[in-house]
Design an enzyme around this catalytic site. Sequence first.
Site, PDB file in Angstrom:
ATOM      1  N   LYS A 154       7.315 -11.365   8.487  1.00  0.00           N
ATOM      2  CA  LYS A 154       6.953 -12.294   7.406  1.00  0.00           C
ATOM      3  C   LYS A 154       8.198 -13.018   6.883  1.00  0.00           C
ATOM      4  O   LYS A 154       8.205 -14.246   6.745  1.00  0.00           O
ATOM      5  CB  LYS A 154       6.245 -11.539   6.255  1.00  0.00           C
ATOM      6  N   ARG A 194       5.121   3.208   4.244  1.00  0.00           N
ATOM      7  CA  ARG A 194       4.755   1.800   3.996  1.00  0.00           C
ATOM      8  C   ARG A 194       3.632   1.359   4.921  1.00  0.00           C
ATOM      9  O   ARG A 194       2.716   0.647   4.503  1.00  0.00           O
ATOM     10  CB  ARG A 194       5.990   0.894   4.186  1.00  0.00           C
ATOM     11  N   ARG A 221      16.590  -3.202  11.426  1.00  0.00           N
ATOM     12  CA  ARG A 221      16.842  -4.413  10.624  1.00  0.00           C
ATOM     13  C   ARG A 221      18.148  -4.308   9.840  1.00  0.00           C
ATOM     14  O   ARG A 221      18.469  -3.262   9.271  1.00  0.00           O
ATOM     15  CB  ARG A 221      15.700  -4.646   9.635  1.00  0.00           C
ATOM     16  N   ARG A 265      -1.202  -7.617  -2.107  1.00  0.00           N
ATOM     17  CA  ARG A 265      -1.142  -6.450  -1.232  1.00  0.00           C
ATOM     18  C   ARG A 265      -2.217  -5.427  -1.569  1.00  0.00           C
ATOM     19  O   ARG A 265      -2.281  -4.376  -0.932  1.00  0.00           O
ATOM     20  CB  ARG A 265       0.204  -5.770  -1.463  1.00  0.00           C
TER      21      ARG A 265
HETATM   22  P1  AP5 Z   1      11.130  -9.152   8.845  1.00  0.00           P
HETATM   23  O1  AP5 Z   1      10.954 -10.600   9.043  1.00  0.00           O
HETATM   24  O2  AP5 Z   1      12.175  -8.675   7.895  1.00  0.00           O
HETATM   25  O3  AP5 Z   1       9.693  -8.465   8.551  1.00  0.00           O
HETATM   26  P2  AP5 Z   1       8.804  -8.456   7.231  1.00  0.00           P
HETATM   27  O4  AP5 Z   1       7.393  -8.584   7.653  1.00  0.00           O
HETATM   28  O5  AP5 Z   1       9.328  -9.450   6.232  1.00  0.00           O
HETATM   29  O6  AP5 Z   1       9.096  -6.967   6.802  1.00  0.00           O
HETATM   30  P3  AP5 Z   1       9.339  -6.280   5.378  1.00  0.00           P
HETATM   31  O7  AP5 Z   1       9.772  -4.869   5.694  1.00  0.00           O
HETATM   32  O8  AP5 Z   1      10.257  -7.086   4.506  1.00  0.00           O
HETATM   33  O9  AP5 Z   1       7.937  -6.281   4.802  1.00  0.00           O
HETATM   34  P4  AP5 Z   1       7.399  -5.348   3.752  1.00  0.00           P
HETATM   35  O10 AP5 Z   1       6.115  -6.014   3.480  1.00  0.00           O
HETATM   36  O11 AP5 Z   1       7.321  -3.912   4.103  1.00  0.00           O
HETATM   37  O12 AP5 Z   1       8.538  -5.362   2.620  1.00  0.00           O
HETATM   38  P5  AP5 Z   1       8.685  -6.149   1.259  1.00  0.00           P
HETATM   39  O13 AP5 Z   1      10.097  -6.552   1.126  1.00  0.00           O
HETATM   40  O14 AP5 Z   1       7.608  -7.154   1.086  1.00  0.00           O
HETATM   41  O15 AP5 Z   1      11.395  -8.485  10.288  1.00  0.00           O
HETATM   42  C1  AP5 Z   1      11.640  -7.090  10.418  1.00  0.00           C
HETATM   43  C2  AP5 Z   1      12.654  -6.850  11.558  1.00  0.00           C
HETATM   44  O16 AP5 Z   1      12.052  -7.261  12.792  1.00  0.00           O
HETATM   45  C3  AP5 Z   1      13.942  -7.684  11.404  1.00  0.00           C
HETATM   46  O17 AP5 Z   1      15.019  -6.921  11.867  1.00  0.00           O
HETATM   47  C4  AP5 Z   1      13.705  -8.900  12.314  1.00  0.00           C
HETATM   48  O18 AP5 Z   1      14.922  -9.424  12.838  1.00  0.00           O
HETATM   49  C5  AP5 Z   1      12.826  -8.304  13.408  1.00  0.00           C
HETATM   50  N1  AP5 Z   1      11.871  -9.275  13.934  1.00  0.00           N
HETATM   51  C6  AP5 Z   1      11.185 -10.253  13.254  1.00  0.00           C
HETATM   52  N2  AP5 Z   1      10.400 -10.944  14.087  1.00  0.00           N
HETATM   53  C7  AP5 Z   1      10.567 -10.387  15.334  1.00  0.00           C
HETATM   54  C8  AP5 Z   1      10.016 -10.646  16.621  1.00  0.00           C
HETATM   55  N3  AP5 Z   1       9.109 -11.645  16.815  1.00  0.00           N
HETATM   56  N4  AP5 Z   1      10.392  -9.848  17.656  1.00  0.00           N
HETATM   57  C9  AP5 Z   1      11.298  -8.844  17.474  1.00  0.00           C
HETATM   58  N5  AP5 Z   1      11.873  -8.554  16.272  1.00  0.00           N
HETATM   59  C10 AP5 Z   1      11.503  -9.315  15.222  1.00  0.00           C
HETATM   60  O19 AP5 Z   1       8.348  -4.996   0.204  1.00  0.00           O
HETATM   61  C11 AP5 Z   1       9.220  -3.901   0.014  1.00  0.00           C
HETATM   62  C12 AP5 Z   1       8.649  -2.971  -1.041  1.00  0.00           C
HETATM   63  O20 AP5 Z   1       8.503  -3.683  -2.300  1.00  0.00           O
HETATM   64  C13 AP5 Z   1       7.243  -2.424  -0.760  1.00  0.00           C
HETATM   65  O21 AP5 Z   1       7.266  -1.278   0.073  1.00  0.00           O
HETATM   66  C14 AP5 Z   1       6.757  -2.106  -2.192  1.00  0.00           C
HETATM   67  O22 AP5 Z   1       7.340  -0.930  -2.679  1.00  0.00           O
HETATM   68  C15 AP5 Z   1       7.312  -3.264  -2.984  1.00  0.00           C
HETATM   69  N6  AP5 Z   1       6.370  -4.401  -3.036  1.00  0.00           N
HETATM   70  C16 AP5 Z   1       6.574  -5.632  -2.505  1.00  0.00           C
HETATM   71  N7  AP5 Z   1       5.511  -6.422  -2.751  1.00  0.00           N
HETATM   72  C17 AP5 Z   1       4.623  -5.658  -3.446  1.00  0.00           C
HETATM   73  C18 AP5 Z   1       3.313  -5.912  -3.953  1.00  0.00           C
HETATM   74  N8  AP5 Z   1       2.716  -7.101  -3.800  1.00  0.00           N
HETATM   75  N9  AP5 Z   1       2.689  -4.893  -4.590  1.00  0.00           N
HETATM   76  C19 AP5 Z   1       3.279  -3.706  -4.772  1.00  0.00           C
HETATM   77  N10 AP5 Z   1       4.507  -3.394  -4.299  1.00  0.00           N
HETATM   78  C20 AP5 Z   1       5.177  -4.378  -3.639  1.00  0.00           C
END
Ligand code: AP5
Length: 209
Positions: A13, A166, A127, A88
């Site tokens: 994402k 997660r 990552r 979410r």
């Molecule tokens: P990346 O692009 O970083 O993936 P992402 O989908 O953004 O992953 P996140 O871990 O950031 O998502 P998340 O939803 O768990 O975390 P968030 O920060 O929202 O890619 C991941 C890796 O893969 C990278 O190394 C990249 O280089 C690689 N990659 C990308 N595309 C690729 C491809 N095509 N092929 C190979 N490799 C690839 O949330 C974190 C925490 O915040 C949550 O756990 C929760 O505690 C809290 N939180 C956030 N939002 C909420 C909400 N709405 N409600 C409640 N709690 C929340």
Amino acid sequence: MRIILVGPPGAGKGTQAARLIDTLNIPHISTGDMLRAAVKAGTTLGLEAQAFMTRGDLVPDEVVIGMIIERIAAPDCSKGFMLDGFPRTAPQAAALDEAMAAAGVTLDAVLLIEVPDSLIVERITGRRSDPETGAIYHLAFNPPPAEIADRVVQRKDDTEAACVARLSKYHSETAPIVPFYEAKGLLRRVDGVGSPDAVTARIADALKG
Ligand code: AP5
């Protein structure tokens, strides 16, 4: 354009949002980034969120909903926004619907980036990100350039244990919102496996359709 990016942790994402916002010219609003900034700044919200995030739990709805509703009312969102990581849960989706209806605006698309669970742990634990630019890398799939390799950092919740938690939360709390958007005709499924370029091209196609 008003777009939501949905997908499991590590689906890509953040990677895809960074590629799309320049062409779409809308702000990228990541709840994860906002919460991490609050933790770093030591705000009340950050202190409340930190423990949930480190163990891979969701931060309570009441904390996140208020933060996002306020953010999308800001002037830079008047022409649209890309939400990454929100909603979410079902209550978050309902609150967003209500706030957008009250503002007289509608969503254009909900992009669901699909990646099988079997690929997620490797993506997450490999990552690394650049604290200066926010750029996202992967030790194997997209290694950081040599000149910044010393400064890239790993997120605290990118351990295998937190990743499994997660992923489990994604299936129990977030996946159930997919039918809500499907019923509204807004859902676009995008295969998130393949090179980042290939995924970007699929997203561009999905936004045309
Ligand atoms: P990346 O692009 O970083 O993936 P992402 O989908 O953004 O992953 P996140 O871990 O950031 O998502 P998340 O939803 O768990 O975390 P968030 O920060 O929202 O890619 C991941 C890796 O893969 C990278 O190394 C990249 O280089 C690689 N990659 C990308 N595309 C690729 C491809 N095509 N092929 C190979 N490799 C690839 O949330 C974190 C925490 O915040 C949550 O756990 C929760 O505690 C809290 N939180 C956030 N939002 C909420 C909400 N709405 N409600 C409640 N709690 C929340």
